[in-house]
Design an enzyme around this catalytic site. Sequence first.
Site, mmCIF file in Angstrom:
data_model
loop_
_atom_site.group_PDB
_atom_site.id
_atom_site.type_symbol
_atom_site.label_atom_id
_atom_site.label_comp_id
_atom_site.label_asym_id
_atom_site.label_seq_id
_atom_site.Cartn_x
_atom_site.Cartn_y
_atom_site.Cartn_z
ATOM 1 C CB VAL A 63 -16.625 20.431 -23.876
ATOM 2 C CG1 VAL A 63 -15.836 21.100 -22.779
ATOM 3 C CG2 VAL A 63 -17.960 19.962 -23.379
ATOM 4 C CB CYS A 64 -13.378 24.256 -26.600
ATOM 5 S SG CYS A 64 -14.154 25.880 -26.470
ATOM 6 N NE ARG A 65 -8.230 28.319 -23.317
ATOM 7 C CZ ARG A 65 -8.580 29.601 -23.329
ATOM 8 N NH1 ARG A 65 -9.015 30.192 -22.239
ATOM 9 N NH2 ARG A 65 -8.478 30.306 -24.436
ATOM 10 N N GLY A 67 -15.448 27.967 -24.809
ATOM 11 C CA GLY A 67 -16.719 27.986 -25.542
ATOM 12 C C GLY A 67 -16.603 28.494 -26.961
ATOM 13 C CG MET A 91 -13.052 21.751 -20.305
ATOM 14 S SD MET A 91 -14.164 20.614 -19.425
ATOM 15 C CE MET A 91 -13.067 19.990 -18.141
#
Length: 99
Positions: A63-65, A67, A91
């Site tokens: 997961v990141c902010r 993708g 996220m």
Amino acid sequence: MFPEILPEEVERLLQEHKNICVLDVREAGEVAAGKIPGAMHLPLGQVLTRAKELDPDKEYIVVCRSGNRSSLACEWLTEKGLKVKNMTGGMNGWTGAAE
């Protein structure tokens, strides 16, 4: 290549108490604003140097902010022989609980 998973699917797996491993590759300041409960924090810049800390027998949802960074992390971790899925939308698409 690596598979992708929708944020809604990750949330469902967590609600069903499935034993999943979420790997958050955002920076510390981003994670401080909230992360998926139980997620392991491993900033993207440390993914390659710390990949040996990850269990090769587990599958990680990265997961990141948005993708993008998680997609790059998935590429790197796949090359290291790890099993990963990229959470599409990151996220930004997460509507579940955060800690």
